[in-house]
Design an enzyme around this catalytic site. Structure first.
Site, mmCIF file in Angstrom:
data_model
loop_
_atom_site.group_PDB
_atom_site.id
_atom_site.type_symbol
_atom_site.label_atom_id
_atom_site.label_comp_id
_atom_site.label_asym_id
_atom_site.label_seq_id
_atom_site.Cartn_x
_atom_site.Cartn_y
_atom_site.Cartn_z
ATOM 1 N N PRO A 24 0.835 -1.202 0.000
ATOM 2 C CA PRO A 24 0.000 0.000 0.000
ATOM 3 C C PRO A 24 0.872 1.255 0.000
ATOM 4 O O PRO A 24 1.870 1.317 0.703
ATOM 5 C CB PRO A 24 -0.773 -0.123 1.316
ATOM 6 N N CYS A 26 0.399 5.491 0.136
ATOM 7 C CA CYS A 26 -0.360 6.738 0.200
ATOM 8 C C CYS A 26 -0.020 7.612 -0.997
ATOM 9 O O CYS A 26 1.152 7.770 -1.340
ATOM 10 C CB CYS A 26 0.029 7.531 1.440
ATOM 11 N N ALA A 58 -3.398 3.160 2.567
ATOM 12 C CA ALA A 58 -4.020 3.401 3.870
ATOM 13 C C ALA A 58 -5.239 4.296 3.684
ATOM 14 O O ALA A 58 -5.132 5.414 3.186
ATOM 15 C CB ALA A 58 -3.018 4.062 4.814
ATOM 16 N N GLN A 101 -6.176 -1.252 2.377
ATOM 17 C CA GLN A 101 -5.680 -1.201 3.745
ATOM 18 C C GLN A 101 -6.560 -0.247 4.558
ATOM 19 O O GLN A 101 -6.649 0.940 4.231
ATOM 20 C CB GLN A 101 -4.236 -0.704 3.746
ATOM 21 N N TYR A 183 0.810 4.345 13.455
ATOM 22 C CA TYR A 183 -0.571 4.822 13.375
ATOM 23 C C TYR A 183 -1.373 4.194 14.523
ATOM 24 O O TYR A 183 -0.812 3.468 15.351
ATOM 25 C CB TYR A 183 -1.137 4.553 11.976
ATOM 26 N N LEU A 302 12.946 -2.452 1.289
ATOM 27 C CA LEU A 302 14.113 -2.470 0.402
ATOM 28 C C LEU A 302 14.365 -3.840 -0.214
ATOM 29 O O LEU A 302 15.473 -4.365 -0.167
ATOM 30 C CB LEU A 302 15.350 -1.916 1.117
ATOM 31 N N ARG A 325 8.626 1.071 -3.029
ATOM 32 C CA ARG A 325 9.414 2.002 -3.848
ATOM 33 C C ARG A 325 9.899 1.398 -5.155
ATOM 34 O O ARG A 325 9.915 2.076 -6.184
ATOM 35 C CB ARG A 325 10.582 2.552 -3.020
HETATM 36 C C1 LIG Z 1 4.902 6.614 -1.372
HETATM 37 C C2 LIG Z 1 4.752 5.648 -0.234
HETATM 38 C C3 LIG Z 1 3.554 5.569 0.447
HETATM 39 C C4 LIG Z 1 3.367 4.623 1.470
HETATM 40 N N1 LIG Z 1 2.136 4.468 2.049
HETATM 41 C C5 LIG Z 1 1.908 3.409 2.860
HETATM 42 C C6 LIG Z 1 0.601 3.039 3.247
HETATM 43 O O1 LIG Z 1 -0.390 3.624 2.829
HETATM 44 N N2 LIG Z 1 0.472 1.986 4.101
HETATM 45 C C7 LIG Z 1 1.543 1.257 4.534
HETATM 46 O O2 LIG Z 1 1.379 0.304 5.294
HETATM 47 N N3 LIG Z 1 2.785 1.562 4.153
HETATM 48 C C8 LIG Z 1 2.988 2.595 3.311
HETATM 49 N N4 LIG Z 1 4.241 2.843 2.827
HETATM 50 C C9 LIG Z 1 5.327 1.942 3.243
HETATM 51 C C10 LIG Z 1 5.465 0.819 2.229
HETATM 52 O O3 LIG Z 1 4.272 0.089 2.069
HETATM 53 C C11 LIG Z 1 6.605 -0.123 2.632
HETATM 54 O O4 LIG Z 1 6.259 -0.767 3.852
HETATM 55 C C12 LIG Z 1 7.922 0.623 2.799
HETATM 56 O O5 LIG Z 1 8.066 1.654 1.835
HETATM 57 C C13 LIG Z 1 9.116 -0.319 2.660
HETATM 58 O O6 LIG Z 1 9.064 -0.987 1.415
HETATM 59 P P1 LIG Z 1 9.948 -0.521 0.140
HETATM 60 O O7 LIG Z 1 11.382 -0.506 0.600
HETATM 61 O O8 LIG Z 1 9.657 -1.566 -0.892
HETATM 62 O O9 LIG Z 1 9.522 0.846 -0.250
HETATM 63 C C14 LIG Z 1 4.447 3.798 1.837
HETATM 64 C C15 LIG Z 1 5.676 3.910 1.183
HETATM 65 C C16 LIG Z 1 5.825 4.795 0.149
HETATM 66 C C17 LIG Z 1 7.150 4.846 -0.571
#
Ligand SMILES: Cc1cc2nc3c(=O)[nH]c(=O)nc-3n(C[C@H](O)[C@H](O)[C@H](O)COP(=O)(O)O)c2cc1C
Length: 373
Positions: A24, A26, A58, A101, A183, A302, A325
């Site tokens: 998810p 945002c 979210a 979510q 949260y 990551l 990401r």
């Molecule tokens: C732009 C953006 C928005 C995010 N919004 C949420 C969200 O709505 N809910 C959530 O649980 N995590 C959110 N995250 C966290 C990601 O879901 C993830 O847990 C975190 O970025 C680590 O994963 P990654 O290294 O693949 O980015 C967000 C991350 C990014 C980059």
């Protein structure tokens, strides 16, 4: 060797064709809690990526539960209609398993979008009173939240239930309970933000009580043949905070309540945690949860490289990977990973000619020659 990342995975009654899921994210692009054309574009591009499951961002179960005034909600008929428009669009272009979510932002609500400074809104900007388990501000400069009374908690549980019912009407395959990143439900779980003296504070058993009550209420409200999962913390990354041991206990309790999967993330309860960012930095938390509870477990944080993701699955550290990401950076990540790992994944027919299978040497350009497939 056959790719494990591209092996099917059963969650609830659904079989996912591979183990790559979109986390998810945002977008801060809703209007009065209603998803917009941005969501059509953003989620549309991710839905045709070849990932097997997509978690929409979210989504506040009350207006005050949104992180910013630009976050989506699922608390009004207008929000439901707007999300259904997005979901119907996604159904038309992709077989991806689709969910949302459900969230309450607790003391981190009433904030700015990240690109507008991240901090709390001022009164002139429309700040609202935030809620939390205890009246402890997130950090210096943040307003004190209102400590939730038992009737506040009961009312909020009903808001989660109504949002889950709306998600069911929209036709989503699953809902995910947001209980990490500092949260509201994560604030209940963490001893750093929960200082309650009643049976919802103190011991881990007490701190888990409200998140589990909310989970149970959602599970009861959402159709039994569809699934409910949760995103949890593996750690607050602070001494004395929610720990990997706590994560195992919480995941086990969720599983006993019928939780179909957990994705194990972490951090966000306080702003000064020292998070050791690096490739797969949260995977060890997922590994412990998976091995010690047996719940279907997602790893997040990551995970950016196909071989890395393959190893996480092949080594039994997680059942699926959840990418955020990396998917924004490259929305064709799953299709590219399939090429790297010699596996198959879905392409929309409109894009099929991009698949190297169809333009490797010996193929004619233009219309692919299917007689030799
Ligand atoms: C732009 C953006 C928005 C995010 N919004 C949420 C969200 O709505 N809910 C959530 O649980 N995590 C959110 N995250 C966290 C990601 O879901 C993830 O847990 C975190 O970025 C680590 O994963 P990654 O290294 O693949 O980015 C967000 C991350 C990014 C980059």
């Amino acid at each position: 060797m056959t790719s494990q990342l591209f092996a099917p995975l059963r969650i609830g009654v659904l079989e996912l064709p591979n183990r790559i899921t979109v986390a998810p994210m945002c977008q801060y692009s809703a209007v009065d809690g209603s998803m917009s054309d941005w969501h059509i574009m953003h989620l549309g591009s991710l839905a045709i990526s070849g990932a097997s499951m997509l978690v929409m961002e979210a989504t506040g179960v009350t207006p005050e539960g949104r992180i910013t005034p630009h976050c989506p909600g699922l608390y009004s008929d207008a929000n439901e209609i707007a999300m259904k428009r997005v979901a119907d669009f996604l159904r038309g272009i992709s077989p991806v398993v689709l969910g949302v979510q459900l969230a309450h932002a607790g003391r981190k609500a009433s904030s700015h979008r990240p690109w507008q400074g991240h901090g709390p809104l001022t009164g002139e900007e429309g700040a609202w009173q935030t809620l939390a388990p205890s009246a402890l501000p997130l950090a210096a400069g943040w307003p004190a939240p209102h400590e939730m009374s038992r009737s506040d908690m009961a009312a909020l549980t009903q808001s989660f239930v109504r949002a889950a019912q709306r998600a069911a009407r929209i036709g989503l395959d699953f809902v995910e309970l947001h209980s990490t990143h500092g949260y509201l439900l994560s604030e209940f779980l963490s001893p750093l933000s929960n200082r309650r003296g009643d049976e919802y504070g103190g011991s881990l058993e007490n701190r888990m009580r409200y998140p589990l009550e909310v989970f149970r209420a959602i599970r009861d409200a959402f159709p039994a043949e569809r699934f409910v999962g949760a995103k949890i913390s593996g750690s607050d990354f602070v001494d004395g905070g929610f720990s990997p041991d706590d994560a195992v206990v919480y995941a086990r309790a969720l599983k006993a309540e019928g939780c179909a999967y957990v994705t194990v993330s972490g951090g966000g309860v306080v702003l000064d945690a020292k998070i050791p960012l690096g490739p797969g930095y949260q995977v060890p938390f997922a590994e412990r949860v998976r091995k010690e509870t047996g719940i279907v477990t997602g790893a997040v944080g990551l995970i950016t490289d196909p071989q890395q993701a393959e190893a996480i699955i092949a080594n039994g550290q997680a059942d699926f990977v959840s990418l955020a990401r990396a998917m924004l950076f490259n929305p064709r990540w799953p299709q590219h990973a399939a090429v790297v790992l010699g596996a198959e994944t879905a392409w929309p027919p409109q894009y099929e000619r991009a698949s190297p299978k169809l333009w490797r040497p010996g193929r004619t350009l233009g219309r692919p020659d299917r007689s030799r497939e």
